[in-house]
Design an enzyme around this catalytic site. Structure first.
Site, mmCIF file in Angstrom:
data_model
loop_
_atom_site.group_PDB
_atom_site.id
_atom_site.type_symbol
_atom_site.label_atom_id
_atom_site.label_comp_id
_atom_site.label_asym_id
_atom_site.label_seq_id
_atom_site.Cartn_x
_atom_site.Cartn_y
_atom_site.Cartn_z
ATOM 1 N N ASP A 19 0.819 -1.218 0.000
ATOM 2 C CA ASP A 19 0.000 0.000 0.000
ATOM 3 C C ASP A 19 0.851 1.265 0.000
ATOM 4 O OD1 ASP A 19 -2.434 1.314 -0.070
ATOM 5 O OD2 ASP A 19 -2.620 1.417 2.108
ATOM 6 N N ASN A 21 1.149 3.487 -2.931
ATOM 7 C CA ASN A 21 1.673 3.930 -4.237
ATOM 8 C C ASN A 21 1.228 5.345 -4.587
ATOM 9 O OD1 ASN A 21 2.589 1.339 -4.362
ATOM 10 N ND2 ASN A 21 1.281 0.690 -6.070
ATOM 11 N N ARG A 23 0.215 7.786 -2.567
ATOM 12 C CA ARG A 23 0.827 8.781 -1.689
ATOM 13 C C ARG A 23 2.308 8.967 -2.024
ATOM 14 N NH1 ARG A 23 -0.987 6.024 3.598
ATOM 15 N NH2 ARG A 23 -1.545 4.416 2.085
ATOM 16 N N HIS A 37 2.194 3.529 -9.070
ATOM 17 C CA HIS A 37 2.021 2.112 -9.436
ATOM 18 C C HIS A 37 3.170 1.656 -10.333
ATOM 19 C CE1 HIS A 37 -1.793 2.366 -7.547
ATOM 20 N NE2 HIS A 37 -2.408 3.034 -8.512
ATOM 21 N N ASN A 68 -11.063 -2.353 -5.162
ATOM 22 C CA ASN A 68 -10.280 -1.478 -6.049
ATOM 23 C C ASN A 68 -10.956 -1.265 -7.411
ATOM 24 O OD1 ASN A 68 -7.051 -2.674 -4.816
ATOM 25 N ND2 ASN A 68 -8.194 -0.835 -4.223
ATOM 26 N N ARG A 71 -12.274 2.266 -8.126
ATOM 27 C CA ARG A 71 -11.402 3.424 -8.387
ATOM 28 C C ARG A 71 -11.716 4.006 -9.773
ATOM 29 N NH1 ARG A 71 -5.488 2.595 -5.644
ATOM 30 N NH2 ARG A 71 -6.293 1.986 -3.610
ATOM 31 N N ILE A 195 -6.946 -4.540 7.643
ATOM 32 C CA ILE A 195 -6.803 -5.726 6.798
ATOM 33 C C ILE A 195 -7.303 -5.456 5.377
ATOM 34 C CG2 ILE A 195 -7.470 -8.184 6.601
ATOM 35 C CD1 ILE A 195 -5.836 -7.801 9.062
ATOM 36 N N SER A 196 -8.178 -4.447 5.213
ATOM 37 C CA SER A 196 -8.713 -4.088 3.891
ATOM 38 C C SER A 196 -9.243 -5.299 3.100
ATOM 39 C CB SER A 196 -7.657 -3.332 3.080
ATOM 40 O OG SER A 196 -7.313 -2.107 3.707
HETATM 41 C C1 IPE Z 1 -5.429 -2.552 -0.131
HETATM 42 O O1 IPE Z 1 -5.086 -1.226 -0.352
HETATM 43 C C2 IPE Z 1 -5.475 -3.293 -1.438
HETATM 44 C C3 IPE Z 1 -4.199 -3.503 -2.107
HETATM 45 C C4 IPE Z 1 -3.015 -3.180 -1.644
HETATM 46 C C5 IPE Z 1 -4.285 -4.140 -3.386
HETATM 47 P P1 IPE Z 1 -6.206 -0.103 -0.464
HETATM 48 O O2 IPE Z 1 -5.491 1.180 -0.664
HETATM 49 O O3 IPE Z 1 -7.211 -0.479 -1.477
HETATM 50 O O4 IPE Z 1 -6.871 -0.164 0.983
HETATM 51 P P2 IPE Z 1 -7.799 0.878 1.732
HETATM 52 O O5 IPE Z 1 -8.843 1.314 0.759
HETATM 53 O O6 IPE Z 1 -6.944 2.029 2.147
HETATM 54 O O7 IPE Z 1 -8.338 0.147 2.909
HETATM 55 C C1 IPE Z 2 -1.621 0.335 -3.347
HETATM 56 O O1 IPE Z 2 -1.382 1.700 -3.352
HETATM 57 C C2 IPE Z 2 -1.857 -0.238 -4.716
HETATM 58 C C3 IPE Z 2 -3.235 -0.680 -4.973
HETATM 59 C C4 IPE Z 2 -4.213 -0.652 -4.126
HETATM 60 C C5 IPE Z 2 -3.496 -1.194 -6.297
HETATM 61 P P1 IPE Z 2 -2.578 2.740 -3.386
HETATM 62 O O2 IPE Z 2 -2.939 2.993 -4.810
HETATM 63 O O3 IPE Z 2 -3.680 2.295 -2.519
HETATM 64 O O4 IPE Z 2 -1.882 4.050 -2.787
HETATM 65 P P2 IPE Z 2 -2.443 4.975 -1.628
HETATM 66 O O5 IPE Z 2 -2.781 4.087 -0.477
HETATM 67 O O6 IPE Z 2 -3.635 5.683 -2.159
HETATM 68 O O7 IPE Z 2 -1.314 5.888 -1.320
HETATM 69 MG MG MG Z 3 -4.054 2.484 -0.522
#
Ligand code: IPE
Ligand code: IPE
Ligand code: MG
Length: 251
Positions: A19, A21, A23, A37, A68, A71, A195-196
């Site tokens: 998690d 990417n 930010r 990413h 996801n 998004r 845990i998401s």
């Molecule tokens: C969890 O990250 C899913 C993956 C890393 C693939 P998210 O960024 O989707 O989680 P939340 O939404 O902050 O809980």
């Molecule tokens: C994790 O990073 C990658 C995926 C969920 C695919 P994020 O895209 O959730 O990055 P943040 O948490 O918004 O920074």
């Molecule tokens: Mg995230």
């Protein structure tokens, strides 16, 4: 740090919530989250190579959750494209490094092109005997559990299974992770303590390690070693008392 690790107390299975990417991209001054990413692949390789190097048998990477899909379409499309290019670019290295690829999740919901590349990579690495890397794609713990409940209900309805025969072991063997030991260690980068909807059942007794400040694209094998070192200092009691754990037999 690798030298400090106890080779006799390694996690067999490590699960990772990759998690942060988006930010990370922002921190680097980019408006587009996709930049984050794109820079995540190096971290994935470090996690795989570091784990394989130590002799960890299973590494499950949460790459795309059921949620996801909600998004923005441009981000989802970019993630699917990145998956394809990464698999194509890395296939030869995976073969060379004895890495076996597998997936969990609703793979049939991915674009056909992604499915094709995945099927090919799984087929091409199926006889490898080193680490098994499991990509969780369109995966969620609730999805896994509901799917399993439906499957077992269907078997009961068809008279193939008696309700009394449903137990934890049978249930576990119907989850997407069947045949794979539950994770000993779960790592999350990006500082969130949740845990998401990852492996809900399988994480029941996993040790959790959270990187508070580190975003996934900056993850390197030293971070993996740091988490394992901390894991090796934990006492896994599984509901028992500390005294019971310390006694060698029949405590
Ligand atoms: C969890 O990250 C899913 C993956 C890393 C693939 P998210 O960024 O989707 O989680 P939340 O939404 O902050 O809980
Ligand atoms: C994790 O990073 C990658 C995926 C969920 C695919 P994020 O895209 O959730 O990055 P943040 O948490 O918004 O920074
Ligand atoms: Mg995230």
């Amino acid at each position: 740090m690798k030298e400090q690790l106890d080779p006799n107390n390694l996690p067999k299975h490590i699960a990772v919530i990759m998690d942060g990417n988006g930010r990370w991209a922002k921190q680097q001054g980019f408006v587009d989250r996709i930049f984050g990413h794109r820079n995540a692949l190096k971290a994935v390789k470090e996690a795989i190579e570091g784990s394989a190097d130590l002799g960890v048998k299973y590494l499950t990477l949460y790459a795309f959750s059921t949620e996801n899909w909600n998004r923005p379409k441009a981000e989802v499309d970019a993630l699917m494209m990145l998956l394809i290019s990464a698999l194509k670019d890395e296939l030869e290295d995976m073969k060379k490094n004895n890495v076996r690829l597998d997936t969990i999740g609703a793979i049939d919901t991915l674009p056909e092109s992604s499915q094709r590349v995945l099927r090919n990579a799984i087929e091409e690495t199926k006889d490898n005997t080193g680490i098994t890397v499991i990509l969780a794609l369109s995966y969620s713990g609730k999805w896994d559990i509901v799917k399993t409940a439906k499957k077992l209900a269907e078997q009961v309805k068809n008279g193939e299974l008696a309700i009394e025969d449903i137990d934890e072991q049978l249930f576990e063997q119907s989850l997407d992770t069947k045949g794979i030991p539950n994770p000993d260690l779960m790592i999350r980068t990006g500082g969130d303590h949740r845990i998401s909807n990852f492996l809900l059942w399988q994480l029941a007794y996993s040790e959790l390690y959270i990187f508070e400040e580190l975003f996934w694209p900056d993850f390197r094998r030293e971070h993996l070693f740091e988490a394992i070192l901390d894991y090796q200092d934990r006492e896994r009691r599984f509901g028992k008392t500390s005294e019971q754990i310390k006694k060698p037999v029949n405590a």
